[in-house]
Design a protein around this motif. Sequence first.
Motif: not given
Length: 225
Positions: A44, A47, A51, A76, A180-181, A183, A222-225
């Motif tokens: 992922l 973001d 972040s 990532d 899909n996320s 943190a 924070k990470a997301k798809k």
Amino acid sequence: MKKISVIALVGVGLLAASCNGNKEKSTTAVGTEQAVAESKGEVLAVDTTASVVNWKAFHKGGFAPRWGTLNVKSGDLSIEGGQVAAGNFIIDMTSIKVDPASVTEKDKKPADLEAHLKNPDFFNVEKNPTADFKITSVADLKDAPKDAIAGANKTVSGNLTLLGKTMNVTFPAKVDVVENSAAIQAKFTVNRTDWGIKFGTSEADPAEWMISKDIEIAIDVKAKK
């Protein structure tokens, strides 16, 4: 240099020294660089707009606190089996900001402190425009220490590179993985001299010596798809 040290007295570097009354917080475990965790599973992207890295600095005794932020440039997180298995993020050191609310003296300006933090006395951002953190391991945390971030459920270890020097740090963190996320949130304290940031540590100059060696880093990635 003493003129510069007066500016330094109002705030120590990035991320920052946290004091409790007249006692400084214990620093997190720091060791030599370790093998980076293998990226596997679903990856992922971090973001960068959501972040941030926060820093807070004090002088010895806990007075004249300063705080601010740093931007996350990229990164990532790798998710396998519903858990964070690996990851990294790059910090834009040129983005260091001092919150004006932390500068209460009439003769002090946030911009002056920002400029000093960017120069060779501290982070030398012209030569080292980025810092980075690479996860080396993530393990379950049973009993979080009292000063850990609320909800801490994992122990995260990773290689933190500042000024081109890499040291491994270990700290409690709150790690959440949902569809899909993912943190990672954490707050920990390190000794800046471990990375060669030694300005203000000489006892020969009482003004400079008043700057704490410890720096507190609070990450919210924070990470997301």
